[in-house]
Design an enzyme around this catalytic site. Structure first.
Site, mmCIF file in Angstrom:
data_model
loop_
_atom_site.group_PDB
_atom_site.id
_atom_site.type_symbol
_atom_site.label_atom_id
_atom_site.label_comp_id
_atom_site.label_asym_id
_atom_site.label_seq_id
_atom_site.Cartn_x
_atom_site.Cartn_y
_atom_site.Cartn_z
ATOM 1 N N CYS A 36 0.836 -1.208 0.000
ATOM 2 C CA CYS A 36 0.000 0.000 0.000
ATOM 3 C C CYS A 36 0.871 1.258 0.000
ATOM 4 C CB CYS A 36 -0.938 -0.014 1.205
ATOM 5 S SG CYS A 36 -2.097 1.372 1.200
ATOM 6 N N CYS A 77 -0.562 4.197 1.956
ATOM 7 C CA CYS A 77 -0.461 4.029 3.408
ATOM 8 C C CYS A 77 0.974 4.238 3.888
ATOM 9 C CB CYS A 77 -0.872 2.621 3.827
ATOM 10 S SG CYS A 77 -2.379 2.042 3.064
ATOM 11 N N ASP A 78 1.934 3.667 3.182
ATOM 12 C CA ASP A 78 3.292 3.570 3.721
ATOM 13 C C ASP A 78 4.341 4.420 2.991
ATOM 14 O OD1 ASP A 78 2.376 1.825 5.631
ATOM 15 O OD2 ASP A 78 2.754 0.043 4.432
#
Ligand SMILES: Cc1cc2nc3c(=O)[nH]c(=O)nc-3n(C[C@H](O)[C@H](O)[C@H](O)COP(=O)(O)OP(=O)(O)OC[C@H]3O[C@@H](n4cnc5c(N)ncnc54)[C@H](O)[C@@H]3O)c2cc1C
Length: 322
Positions: free
Chosen positions: A141, A144-145
């Site tokens: 992701c 997300c990261d």
């Protein structure tokens, strides 16, 4: 099969952010929800360390802790959380009809409403070094990261629209992005390919695959292999993003619920209604666009409200909107 069949008002399938949010709202509306957690209690966030973008946590929070807190919040209002995997469903076509659900191939439940929050599973390459370093620099992701790799060099694997989108997203944050494409062309739309090609710090390597992710505890590099020549090359990176697709967890609903060609559940308009009255879908299982914890939670809330309104309409014999 067990002898006694339990009848409940609201069954929630899945224990990620969507399921727990649905549970909080359904419990507070006195629907006495019962949740089955599936094989991954807490959902996808239990596979990540740091969640920095969920509103309300100014210092961030680790995924497993956040999911325990969501469970506690849902239980505080009376949600019954049970370990178990829904293995079969038989949804009614009738408004006010009873939906039959089988858990772990043996327990039979009858539910007036069902909220499906079974998520979508990110696909990985499956090579041992990638699996070992999941959470240590390997992520599925980028949104997300990606932030954790600000100013660093990373690589991304994939060739579709999502991979192209995530590659350009990473290029905005990172110093350099190397994109590995297995074939000699990209599957992404022409517009997305154009964006990739126009991004200066994004280098596309065609006919290229991951040979091994390098690093002991965290990602330190990547050995790539050209699948035409067999030539191998090592680059130094700190993050590897896998963007080769997701599989929505919808196999058990096949033939009963409308799905798109990749298996995501189709909901009606802005609602969480499926094609079966009293069956609602929330979270990643019906969303291939955003796939974030906060959006999953948002649709979990919607599903509980939709279920509550449906039950109220059925009870007062009002006409239920399709
Ligand atoms: C590595 C990683 C890092 C991430 N980091 C972030 C982040 O920092 N911020 C963010 O917003 N998002 C992040 N995400 C995305 C986020 O995790 C998802 O968008 C979110 O978890 C989706 O929630 P969900 O409730 O729809 O489904 P999921 O979290 O996928 O949960 C699905 C649930 O359904 C259950 N289930 C499946 N089948 C059955 C069945 N047959 N019977 C019963 N239960 C079943 C599973 O056991 C699981 O509990 C990350 C994802 C990954 C993979």
């Amino acid at each position: 099969m067990s002898d006694t069949i339990e009848r409940i008002k609201c069954l929630i399938i899945g224990s990620g952010p969507a399921g727990y949010t649905a549970a909080i709202y359904a419990a507070r509306a006195d629907l006495k929800p019962v949740m089955y957690t599936g094989l991954e209690p807490g959902g996808q966030l239990t596979t990540t360390t740091e969640v920095d973008n969920f509103p309300g946590y100014p210092d961030g929070i680790d995924g497993p802790t956040m999911m325990v807190q969501l469970q506690q919040q849902a239980e505080r209002f009376g949600t019954e959380v049970r370990i178990g995997m829904v293995t079969a469903v038989d949804f009614s076509d009738e408004v006010g009809g009873i939906h039959k659900v089988t858990v772990d191939n043996k327990t039979q439940i009858e539910a007036e409403t069902v909220i499906i929050s079974t998520g979508a599973t990110a696909k990985y390459l499956g090579i041992p070094s990638e699996q070992r370093l999941r959470g240590g620099g390997v992520s599925a992701c980028a949104v997300c990261d990606g932030f954790f790799y600000k100013g660093q060099e990373v690589a991304i694997v994939g060739a579709g629209d999502t991979a192209a989108e995530e590659a350009t997203y990473l290029a905005n944050i990172c110093n350099k992005v190397t994109m590995l494409v297995r074939k000699d062309y990209m599957k992404a739309s022409k517009a997305m390919q154009h964006r990739v090609n126009a991004t200066k710090n994004l280098e596309v390597r065609y006919n290229t695959e991951v040979d091994e992710v390098l690093g002991d505890m965290v990602v330190e590099g990547l050995r790539m292999v050209n699948n035409q020549t067999g030539e191998k090359e090592e680059i130094a990176i700190t993050g590897l993003f896998i963007a080769i697709g997701h599989k929505p967890n919808t196999d058990i609903f096949k033939g009963q619920l409308d799905m798109d060609d990749t298996g995501y559940l189709i909901t009606k308009g802005k609602s969480t209604k499926t094609n079966k009255p009293g069956v609602f879908a929330s979270g990643d299982v019906q969303d291939k666009e955003y796939r974030q914890a906060v959006t999953a939670a948002g649709t979990g809330c919607m599903a509980a409200l939709d279920a509550e309104r449906y039950l109220a309409a059925v009870e007062s014999k009002e006409e239920v909107e399709a």
